[in-house]
Design an enzyme around this catalytic site. Sequence first.
Site, PDB file in Angstrom:
ATOM      1  N   SER A   1       0.860  -1.183   0.000  1.00 61.78           N
ATOM      2  CA  SER A   1       0.000   0.000   0.000  1.00 61.78           C
ATOM      3  C   SER A   1       0.895   1.230   0.000  1.00 61.78           C
ATOM      4  O   SER A   1       1.525   1.551   1.013  1.00 61.78           O
ATOM      5  CB  SER A   1      -0.915   0.002   1.233  1.00 61.78           C
TER       6      SER A   1
ATOM      7  N   LYS B   1      -7.289   1.831  -2.758  1.00 62.00           N
ATOM      8  CA  LYS B   1      -6.843   1.374  -1.439  1.00 62.00           C
ATOM      9  C   LYS B   1      -6.820   2.529  -0.443  1.00 62.00           C
ATOM     10  O   LYS B   1      -7.193   2.364   0.728  1.00 62.00           O
ATOM     11  CB  LYS B   1      -5.454   0.739  -1.535  1.00 62.00           C
TER      12      LYS B   1
ATOM     13  N   LYS C   1       0.494   5.731   8.143  1.00 62.09           N
ATOM     14  CA  LYS C   1       1.074   5.934   6.810  1.00 62.09           C
ATOM     15  C   LYS C   1      -0.015   6.063   5.757  1.00 62.09           C
ATOM     16  O   LYS C   1       0.015   6.949   4.902  1.00 62.09           O
ATOM     17  CB  LYS C   1       2.023   4.776   6.505  1.00 62.09           C
TER      18      LYS C   1
END
Length: 296
Positions: free
Chosen positions: A99, A174, A242
């Site tokens: 990701s 995502k 993140k």
Amino acid sequence: MSNLPKIAWIGLGIMGSPMAENLLKAGYPVTGFTLEQDKLDRLAAAGGTAAGSIAEAVKDADVIITMVPASPQVEAISYGENGILENAKSGALIIDMSSITPQTSVDLASSAAEKGIRVIDAPVSGGEAGAIEAVLSIMVGGEQADFDAALPILETLGKVIVLCGPHGSGQTVKAANQLIVAVNIQACAEAVVFLEKSGVNLQAALDVLNGGLAGSTVLTRKKDNFLNRDFKPGFRIDLHHKDMGIVTDAARNVGAALPVGAVVAQLVASLRAQGDGGLDHSALLRAVERLSGAQI
């Protein structure tokens, strides 16, 4: 000898290890590399081959799957003399399941194309349980032909697999996924604290809530975490921090307002600053408890 493509797997963490093992169970030959020797031992015990370097892992691979924490790690394993692009054979297909930022995926695809290497970005949702059970949702960016080539492999790892658009599109979807998950966990955490302080039977309340419109995969997966205060990491706060950075930055770039998402991103950041970054993201409950006066 298997007629299935030879797979190199780079990154054998919480998600990567069970995913690689599912490919082995399906008969794929898998050679893996990661920095932790115990993870390499685990792969070998499952029938895979442990490599001593990225170059060794990828040199004969038809398909290279990467599953590392963030954009800097993807760049570190992909570029340079010892990286994937310098050592993979022409015609190989990289499936990056990390990701990362959409731009990192776009740049990787462009650099790989110069060497005759194909790339799709294919981040996943479903956490450790989804990886183990091979029921991940996989959102893909790239060319249709490369998606078609990767599909049999992806079907071994997940249940819902969708080509979302060109390179970087999987990462964009995502990012949206992580926004929804974080806001959902935060709402569940606030409900848990509200219910407990109101003296309601929490188990009963969560059961009935999950049967109605308030129900969600998040609540199904994380209900026991809330009930038992079990925050063993399935997906760490550090990683969700993140991801919230990725989605807030990407949204800013396209001019999309994320008012609730921005607040939850700050709550995730504050939880990390208080030393809870290594816990599961359901530990957002701890932040709500602190705000509600609990000493943790």
